[in-house]
Design an enzyme around this catalytic site. Structure first.
Site, PDB file in Angstrom:
ATOM      1  N   PRO A  74      10.538  -6.518   3.539  1.00  0.00           N
ATOM      2  CA  PRO A  74      10.420  -6.908   2.410  1.00  0.00           C
ATOM      3  C   PRO A  74       9.672  -6.772   0.955  1.00  0.00           C
ATOM      4  O   PRO A  74       8.804  -5.626   1.290  1.00  0.00           O
ATOM      5  CB  PRO A  74       9.878  -8.209   3.067  1.00  0.00           C
ATOM      6  N   HIS A  75       9.943  -7.260   0.349  1.00  0.00           N
ATOM      7  CA  HIS A  75       9.053  -6.897  -1.622  1.00  0.00           C
ATOM      8  C   HIS A  75       9.665  -8.595  -2.240  1.00  0.00           C
ATOM      9  O   HIS A  75      10.820  -8.902  -2.241  1.00  0.00           O
ATOM     10  CB  HIS A  75       9.747  -6.248  -1.917  1.00  0.00           C
ATOM     11  N   GLY A  76       9.099  -8.816  -3.029  1.00  0.00           N
ATOM     12  CA  GLY A  76      10.101  -9.848  -4.613  1.00  0.00           C
ATOM     13  C   GLY A  76      10.584  -8.708  -4.711  1.00  0.00           C
ATOM     14  O   GLY A  76      11.523  -7.794  -5.760  1.00  0.00           O
TER      15      GLY A  76
END
Length: 144
Positions: free
Chosen positions: A62-64
């Protein structure tokens, strides 16, 4: 420049049971290290809502979103391993690696992680690792 992954950012016994909880758990580590503001976690959830961050071989990253780039203070990783698999939209996830990349600095890190997780032997070693030091050694030149 500081390392993107330090021992304090490695949790070998995550407590999350859902993807949303796992994103929160990985995000809180990034916040605690001073790499991102609290708002970054919301952008991680936004990314997951548009495209799954499941990568295969028990790994989610997960990342922005691009809209959240102003909430990144420096590049960093969080590494969380789960004793019990998380159902990630029908896929088993045992590792959640949260990424915050300042000024595009996450691409090399993503590449390094992808190489390690493309090797079944390395994934087995990460599953068996007993200490954060072992994990850091197995991830190789992630801080290079």
């Amino acid at each position: 420049m500081s390392n993107v992954l330090e021992l304090a950012q490695i949790n070998l016994h995550g407590s999350a049971t859902t993807p949303a909880e796992a994103i929160d758990e990985a995000g809180r580590i990034l916040v605690a290290t001073g790499a991102v503001t609290d708002d970054y976690i919301g952008f991680m959830h936004d990314r997951e809502a548009t495209v799954s961050t499941y990568m295969g071989n028990f790994l989610a990253i997960p990342h922005g979103t691009n809209e959240g780039k102003d909430t990144i203070l420096r590049s960093a990783l969080s590494f969380v391993r789960y004793d019990n698999p998380i159902d990630w939209n029908g896929n088993e996830v045992r590792f959640v690696v949260g990424i915050a990349g300042k000024d595009g600095g996450h691409m090399e890190v993503l590449s390094s992680i992808a190489i390690v997780f493309s090797e079944d032997d390395d994934v087995a070693k990460l599953l068996a690792a007993q200490t954060p030091e072992e994990v850091l050694d197995l991830l190789g030149d992630i801080n290079a």
